[in-house]
Motif scaffolding. Structure first.
Motif, short mmCIF file in Angstrom:
data_model
loop_
_atom_site.label_atom_id
_atom_site.label_comp_id
_atom_site.label_asym_id
_atom_site.label_seq_id
_atom_site.Cartn_x
_atom_site.Cartn_y
_atom_site.Cartn_z
N LEU A 132 49.79 36.00 -5.96
CA LEU A 132 48.99 34.89 -5.43
C LEU A 132 49.44 33.53 -5.96
CD1 LEU A 132 45.48 36.58 -5.70
CD2 LEU A 132 46.96 36.43 -3.69
N ASN A 133 50.54 33.52 -6.69
CA ASN A 133 51.11 32.28 -7.23
C ASN A 133 50.15 31.57 -8.20
OD1 ASN A 133 53.47 30.81 -7.32
ND2 ASN A 133 52.77 29.32 -5.81
N THR A 134 49.37 32.35 -8.94
CA THR A 134 48.43 31.80 -9.90
C THR A 134 49.21 31.23 -11.09
OG1 THR A 134 46.85 33.51 -9.29
CG2 THR A 134 46.42 32.31 -11.35
N PRO A 135 48.95 29.98 -11.47
CA PRO A 135 49.67 29.40 -12.62
C PRO A 135 49.36 30.17 -13.91
CG PRO A 135 48.51 27.70 -11.36
CD PRO A 135 48.06 29.02 -10.83
N VAL A 136 50.38 30.40 -14.70
CA VAL A 136 50.23 31.14 -15.95
C VAL A 136 49.41 30.35 -16.97
CG1 VAL A 136 51.52 32.10 -17.92
CG2 VAL A 136 52.34 32.47 -15.59
N TRP A 137 49.39 29.02 -16.83
CA TRP A 137 48.64 28.22 -17.80
C TRP A 137 47.13 28.50 -17.75
CZ3 TRP A 137 44.83 25.04 -16.13
CH2 TRP A 137 44.91 24.52 -14.84
N ILE A 138 46.64 29.04 -16.65
CA ILE A 138 45.20 29.30 -16.54
C ILE A 138 44.75 30.37 -17.55
CG2 ILE A 138 43.35 30.14 -15.04
CD1 ILE A 138 44.77 28.67 -12.73
N PRO A 139 45.34 31.58 -17.52
CA PRO A 139 44.89 32.56 -18.52
C PRO A 139 45.25 32.15 -19.95
CG PRO A 139 46.72 33.45 -17.26
CD PRO A 139 46.31 32.17 -16.59
N VAL A 140 46.39 31.52 -20.13
CA VAL A 140 46.79 31.09 -21.48
C VAL A 140 45.85 29.99 -21.98
CG1 VAL A 140 48.64 30.08 -22.87
CG2 VAL A 140 49.19 31.78 -21.13
N GLY A 141 45.42 29.12 -21.08
CA GLY A 141 44.45 28.09 -21.45
C GLY A 141 43.13 28.69 -21.90
N CYS A 142 42.76 29.83 -21.31
CA CYS A 142 41.53 30.52 -21.74
C CYS A 142 41.68 31.08 -23.15
CB CYS A 142 41.19 31.63 -20.75
SG CYS A 142 40.63 30.99 -19.16
N ILE A 143 42.88 31.47 -23.52
CA ILE A 143 43.13 31.93 -24.89
C ILE A 143 42.92 30.78 -25.87
CG2 ILE A 143 44.87 32.84 -26.50
CD1 ILE A 143 46.17 34.23 -24.03
N VAL A 144 43.49 29.61 -25.54
CA VAL A 144 43.35 28.43 -26.40
C VAL A 144 41.88 28.02 -26.48
CG1 VAL A 144 43.97 25.99 -26.68
CG2 VAL A 144 45.69 27.64 -25.91
N LEU A 145 41.21 27.96 -25.35
CA LEU A 145 39.80 27.56 -25.33
C LEU A 145 38.94 28.55 -26.12
CD1 LEU A 145 37.53 25.73 -24.35
CD2 LEU A 145 37.45 27.09 -22.23
N GLY A 146 39.18 29.84 -25.93
CA GLY A 146 38.42 30.84 -26.66
C GLY A 146 38.62 30.72 -28.16
N ALA A 147 39.85 30.51 -28.60
CA ALA A 147 40.12 30.35 -30.03
C ALA A 147 39.43 29.10 -30.58
CB ALA A 147 41.63 30.28 -30.29
N PHE A 148 39.46 28.02 -29.81
CA PHE A 148 38.78 26.80 -30.24
C PHE A 148 37.28 27.02 -30.36
CE2 PHE A 148 36.49 22.90 -29.05
CZ PHE A 148 36.84 22.11 -30.13
N LEU A 149 36.69 27.71 -29.39
CA LEU A 149 35.25 27.97 -29.41
C LEU A 149 34.87 28.87 -30.59
CD1 LEU A 149 34.65 28.37 -25.58
CD2 LEU A 149 33.82 26.51 -27.04
N ILE A 150 35.71 29.86 -30.87
CA ILE A 150 35.46 30.71 -32.04
C ILE A 150 35.53 29.88 -33.31
CG2 ILE A 150 36.40 32.60 -33.44
CD1 ILE A 150 37.28 33.91 -30.75
N LEU A 151 36.49 28.98 -33.39
CA LEU A 151 36.62 28.09 -34.54
C LEU A 151 35.36 27.23 -34.70
CD1 LEU A 151 38.31 26.84 -36.84
CD2 LEU A 151 39.29 25.30 -35.14
N VAL A 152 34.87 26.68 -33.61
CA VAL A 152 33.65 25.86 -33.66
C VAL A 152 32.46 26.68 -34.15
CG1 VAL A 152 31.95 24.60 -32.26
CG2 VAL A 152 34.40 24.19 -31.93
N HIS A 153 32.26 27.88 -33.57
CA HIS A 153 31.13 28.71 -33.98
C HIS A 153 31.24 29.12 -35.45
CE1 HIS A 153 29.20 28.96 -30.12
NE2 HIS A 153 30.24 29.54 -29.55
#
Length: 172
Positions: A132-153
């Motif tokens: 479907l030509n989905t950009p790879v940055w989307i799932p990888v961005g979720c990894i970064v966001l998830g790690a940041f949110l874990i850091l905040v919590h």
């Protein structure tokens, strides 16, 4: 004590908002996985000339896993050393919980930092998935966001523990 009450209200509102986002993101991801797999199965059974939507399911696993992990850290449902909860000495439990949350901060910060370089590469390369030509940055961005949110919590949990404030997701 009044200052701590206002701080507690502010922390609960801020962290509660993050947790609400994380919970909804994980639920939506699970729905996308379900729909993606079902549509692919129906497409194959009926022999429709449509591309596989399994790619959506695969991409949705990243926010489910990493943003969902952030929600688990908010609720304190992540991997812990359960024996610490059985210790009768409250100061020992508090120090142990503080050290565990500090360790989670180090882990999330390191993991997020490493994932950030992968995100930068995925963003700059424009790489996408096949079906479907989905950009790879989307799932990888979720990894970064998830790690940041874990850091905040985790950082806010350390703050709560140091100040003697009630922790999130823990039966008091």
């Amino acid at each position: 004590m009044a200052n701590n009450r206002h701080l507690l209200v502010a922390l609960n509102a801020f962290e509660g908002g993050l947790a609400a986002f994380e919970k909804r993101a994980a639920a939506l991801s699970l729905l996308v996985i379900l729909v993606g797999v079902v549509v692919t199965i129906v497409t194959r059974i009926v022999n429709l000339p449509l591309p596989s939507t399994n790619e959506l399911a695969i991409v949705a696993m990243a926010p489910l896993t990493f943003i969902g992990a952030a929600f688990a850290s908010y609720m304190h449902q992540h991997i812990t050393i359960d024996i610490i909860d059985a210790v009768a000495n409250a100061p020992v439990r508090r120090i142990s919980a503080t050290l565990a949350s500090l360790g989670m901060c180090v882990f999330a910060g390191t993991y997020g930092w490493l994932a950030l370089s992968l995100f930068q590469y995925a963003w700059s390369s424009g790489e996408s998935l096949i079906d479907l030509n989905t950009p790879v940055w989307i799932p990888v961005g979720c990894i970064v966001l998830g790690a940041f949110l874990i850091l905040v919590h985790s950082a806010l949990d350390v703050l709560r523990l140091v100040l003697g404030l009630p922790r999130t997701g823990i039966a008091q």
